[in-house]
Scaffold this motif. Structure first.
Motif, PDB file in Angstrom:
ATOM      1  N   ASP A   1       8.214  26.287 -51.106  1.00  6.74           N
ATOM      2  CA  ASP A   1       8.499  25.202 -52.056  1.00  6.74           C
ATOM      3  C   ASP A   1       9.961  25.214 -52.487  1.00  6.74           C
ATOM      4  O   ASP A   1      10.598  24.170 -52.613  1.00  6.74           O
ATOM      5  CB  ASP A   1       7.604  25.308 -53.290  1.00  6.74           C
ATOM      6  CG  ASP A   1       6.174  24.888 -53.037  1.00  6.74           C
ATOM      7  OD1 ASP A   1       5.909  24.307 -51.969  1.00  6.74           O
ATOM      8  OD2 ASP A   1       5.324  25.145 -53.909  1.00  6.74           O
ATOM      9  N   THR A   2      10.509  26.405 -52.703  1.00  8.59           N
ATOM     10  CA  THR A   2      11.912  26.534 -53.100  1.00  8.59           C
ATOM     11  C   THR A   2      12.841  26.064 -51.988  1.00  8.59           C
ATOM     12  O   THR A   2      13.778  25.296 -52.223  1.00  8.59           O
ATOM     13  CB  THR A   2      12.234  27.992 -53.483  1.00  8.59           C
ATOM     14  OG1 THR A   2      11.349  28.381 -54.541  1.00  8.59           O
ATOM     15  CG2 THR A   2      13.670  28.141 -53.933  1.00  8.59           C
TER      16      THR A   2
ATOM     17  N   THR B   1       4.050  30.523 -50.556  1.00  8.71           N
ATOM     18  CA  THR B   1       4.073  29.131 -51.000  1.00  8.71           C
ATOM     19  C   THR B   1       5.236  28.880 -51.947  1.00  8.71           C
ATOM     20  O   THR B   1       5.927  27.863 -51.841  1.00  8.71           O
ATOM     21  CB  THR B   1       2.747  28.774 -51.693  1.00  8.71           C
ATOM     22  OG1 THR B   1       1.673  29.036 -50.802  1.00  8.71           O
ATOM     23  CG2 THR B   1       2.717  27.322 -52.115  1.00  8.71           C
ATOM     24  N   LEU B   2       5.477  29.802 -52.838  1.00  7.26           N
ATOM     25  CA  LEU B   2       6.590  29.673 -53.775  1.00  7.26           C
ATOM     26  C   LEU B   2       7.929  29.642 -53.036  1.00  7.26           C
ATOM     27  O   LEU B   2       8.796  28.814 -53.322  1.00  7.26           O
ATOM     28  CB  LEU B   2       6.563  30.830 -54.777  1.00  7.26           C
ATOM     29  CG  LEU B   2       7.550  30.762 -55.929  1.00  7.26           C
ATOM     30  CD1 LEU B   2       7.339  29.498 -56.743  1.00  7.26           C
ATOM     31  CD2 LEU B   2       7.396  31.981 -56.811  1.00  7.26           C
TER      32      LEU B   2
ATOM     33  N   LYS C   1      -1.954  30.757 -60.041  1.00  3.62           N
ATOM     34  CA  LYS C   1      -0.760  31.351 -59.460  1.00  3.62           C
ATOM     35  C   LYS C   1      -0.587  30.894 -58.022  1.00  3.62           C
ATOM     36  O   LYS C   1      -1.545  30.738 -57.291  1.00  3.62           O
ATOM     37  CB  LYS C   1      -0.877  32.870 -59.491  1.00  3.62           C
ATOM     38  CG  LYS C   1      -0.898  33.445 -60.876  1.00  3.62           C
ATOM     39  CD  LYS C   1      -0.998  34.946 -60.814  1.00  3.62           C
ATOM     40  CE  LYS C   1      -1.059  35.519 -62.221  1.00  3.62           C
ATOM     41  NZ  LYS C   1      -1.191  36.971 -62.204  1.00  3.62           N
ATOM     42  N   LYS C   2       0.658  30.683 -57.629  1.00  2.34           N
ATOM     43  CA  LYS C   2       0.970  30.401 -56.245  1.00  2.34           C
ATOM     44  C   LYS C   2       1.316  31.724 -55.587  1.00  2.34           C
ATOM     45  O   LYS C   2       1.933  32.585 -56.208  1.00  2.34           O
ATOM     46  CB  LYS C   2       2.167  29.456 -56.136  1.00  2.34           C
ATOM     47  CG  LYS C   2       1.891  28.056 -56.589  1.00  2.34           C
ATOM     48  CD  LYS C   2       3.094  27.191 -56.325  1.00  2.34           C
ATOM     49  CE  LYS C   2       2.824  25.751 -56.671  1.00  2.34           C
ATOM     50  NZ  LYS C   2       3.965  24.900 -56.362  1.00  2.34           N
TER      51      LYS C   2
END
Length: 127
Positions: free
Chosen positions: A102-103, A98-99, A93-94
Motif C-alpha cells: 500500500d505504501t 499489505t502495508l 490489522k493489516k
C-alpha cells in the motif's frame, strides 16, 4: 435492475447491525462486517443488478456497475450511516506485506502519468 436493490442487499448482509463500514468506488459497493457468517453471498449473487461479489483486502465487494452510486445512496438512506462519513478502511490489522505494498503504491501511483509521458517523448525524439 431490481427495485429496492439496496434494501435487498442490506437484508442479505445481515442487516444494518452487521455492517461496520460501507463505501463504494466506480463499480463496487464495499462493506466490512461484524460477522461475515451472516452474509448470504449466494442470495446476493442472484439479485438482478448484481454482477458478482468478491472479498479483497478485508472488504466484501458487491459488483454492481455504474449504478453503484444510486444503490449506495439507497443504503445510506436506509441505515444510520452518513454519505461521505462512512469508514472506508476495514477495522483490524493489516499484515506487513499489505502495508508495504500500500505504501509503495501510494508513492508511485501519482508518478505513473509522468513516467508514461516521458516514455512517449523518448520514443518520439530519440528514434
Amino acid at each position: 435492475m431490481e427495485k429496492d436493490l439496496g434494501k435487498k442487499i442490506l437484508q442479505l448482509v445481515g442487516g444494518e447491525a452487521n455492517i461496520s463500514a460501507i463505501t463504494h468506488c466506480a463499480t463496487r459497493l464495499r462493506m466490512s462486517f461484524q460477522d461475515k457468517k451472516k452474509v448470504d453471498e449466494a442470495g446476493i449473487k442472484q439479485l438482478d443488478g448484481v454482477l458478482g461479489t468478491m472479498e479483497k483486502g478485508g472488504q466484501y465487494q458487491v459488483i454492481i456497475g455504474p449504478a453503484v452510486d444510486q444503490i449506495y445512496q439507497d443504503l445510506i438512506r436506509a441505515t444510520r450511516f452518513e454519505s461521505g462519513v462512512t469508514e472506508a478502511e476495514p477495522k483490524g490489522k493489516k499484515n506487513i506485506i499489505t502495508l508495504f505494498l500500500d505504501t509503495v503504491a501510494g508513492i508511485f501511483t501519482p508518478l505513473l502519468p509522468l513516467l508514461a509521458g516521458s516514455g512517449v517523448l523518448e520514443e518520439l525524439f530519440f528514434f
